[in-house]
Design an enzyme around this catalytic site. Sequence first.
Site, mmCIF file in Angstrom:
data_model
loop_
_atom_site.group_PDB
_atom_site.id
_atom_site.type_symbol
_atom_site.label_atom_id
_atom_site.label_comp_id
_atom_site.label_asym_id
_atom_site.label_seq_id
_atom_site.Cartn_x
_atom_site.Cartn_y
_atom_site.Cartn_z
ATOM 1 N N THR A 141 2.184 2.512 -0.790
ATOM 2 C CA THR A 141 0.787 2.602 -0.361
ATOM 3 C C THR A 141 -0.119 1.812 -1.287
ATOM 4 O O THR A 141 0.185 1.645 -2.474
ATOM 5 C CB THR A 141 0.342 4.086 -0.345
ATOM 6 O OG1 THR A 141 -1.080 4.161 -0.150
ATOM 7 C CG2 THR A 141 0.667 4.777 -1.670
ATOM 8 N N ASP A 142 -1.265 1.359 -0.757
ATOM 9 C CA ASP A 142 -2.271 0.694 -1.596
ATOM 10 C C ASP A 142 -2.843 1.642 -2.648
ATOM 11 O O ASP A 142 -3.405 1.206 -3.658
ATOM 12 C CB ASP A 142 -3.399 0.110 -0.737
ATOM 13 C CG ASP A 142 -4.120 1.132 0.136
ATOM 14 O OD1 ASP A 142 -3.765 2.331 0.106
ATOM 15 O OD2 ASP A 142 -5.048 0.731 0.867
ATOM 16 N N GLU A 143 -2.674 2.939 -2.447
ATOM 17 C CA GLU A 143 -3.282 3.912 -3.372
ATOM 18 C C GLU A 143 -2.630 3.912 -4.755
ATOM 19 O O GLU A 143 -3.194 4.467 -5.698
ATOM 20 C CB GLU A 143 -3.252 5.324 -2.770
ATOM 21 C CG GLU A 143 -4.142 5.439 -1.543
ATOM 22 C CD GLU A 143 -4.509 6.869 -1.220
ATOM 23 O OE1 GLU A 143 -4.638 7.690 -2.143
ATOM 24 O OE2 GLU A 143 -4.670 7.168 -0.019
ATOM 25 N N TYR A 165 -0.554 12.449 -4.719
ATOM 26 C CA TYR A 165 0.181 11.686 -3.702
ATOM 27 C C TYR A 165 0.481 10.277 -4.207
ATOM 28 O O TYR A 165 1.636 9.829 -4.213
ATOM 29 C CB TYR A 165 -0.624 11.616 -2.400
ATOM 30 C CG TYR A 165 -0.208 10.480 -1.502
ATOM 31 C CD1 TYR A 165 1.074 10.426 -0.963
ATOM 32 C CD2 TYR A 165 -1.089 9.437 -1.201
ATOM 33 C CE1 TYR A 165 1.470 9.377 -0.151
ATOM 34 C CE2 TYR A 165 -0.705 8.376 -0.395
ATOM 35 C CZ TYR A 165 0.567 8.346 0.127
ATOM 36 O OH TYR A 165 0.961 7.302 0.923
#
Length: 355
Positions: A141-143, A165
């Site tokens: 994910t970009d997160e 997460y």
Amino acid sequence: MSASPAESAELASGFAKRVLVTGGAGFIASHVILSLVENYPNYIIINLDKLDYCASLKNLETISNKQNYKFIKGDICEAPFVKHLFETEKIDIVLHFAAQTHVDLSFVRTLEFTYVNVYGTHVLVSAAHEARVEKFIYVSTDEVYGGSLDQEFDESSPKQPTNPYASSKAAAECFVQSYWERYKFPVVITRSSNVYGPHQYPEKVIPKFISLLQHNRKCCIHGSGLQKRNFLYATDVVEAFLTVLKNGKPGEIYNIGTNFEMSIMQLAKELIQLIKETSTESETENWVDFVNDRPSNDMRYPMKSEKMHGLGWRPKVPWKEGIKKTIEWYRENFHNWKNAEKALDPFPVTQPFIQ
């Protein structure tokens, strides 16, 4: 060890590759499976899913009887089961989507996110390496980059996750990457922007706002609503994964991003105008309800995707087209999950995780 009669029949009938897709009854993975089954008739597509709350086999009804599709119920965290799966199914390629993904939930079920996302990934990549799989694609994910107001992240940017997460996905990336560094096991890591479209469990912001409005309830906005997100339509991200499957180089990381960015407040307003057909600002604002912000709510995740462009991929679906299709789908399919109404609360209500 000789092939079983069933395996021999498969080989004789011309199936070229056996592809394992984990979490295949979930949102993005179900779209990937639909595309693989339809466009790669000479591939056997094996869907491994434990059918958690946000999964639905209804996402795959149209291909459930296809000769080149197979569903196996199981858990990536069960090491003996996973090892047996690789031994018996003769997997060539892995697309690893299975994960706990809801940021809000990760603050209250941190151990579960660590267990599923880190331990489960380690079990899977270890078994895949032992089975000498020819390509292992890990969906991140970009997160993992953390938030940024101005700096655009590329694949070499440091990982600075700000929620449980994202931290679990970043840690899992490290395990996957270590198999490339140590064994030159052919792993590929992808990091994508927010994806939207049919099949997404309504705990995420776009299906949540759509479903709330379709049930005559207000959009619940965390904090100021000024946080911005980049949104990619489901079919665009499917094309990205098929591109990585075909052309992605072992050991590489690929950002799957889009320049289309929208604040959560603007998103709510657009959906209200489309679904409730409001004509004035005050009418629109009547459908908005501000609630407490979640901890460390990143403002933006701007990413560069030149490496993916170099492989020949770019997003194609315009926002207006994608969101129209999405709204129509939820009008008919909101009840594809048990207890979907629970997803519409502003914050998740949950029991502690017990392993």
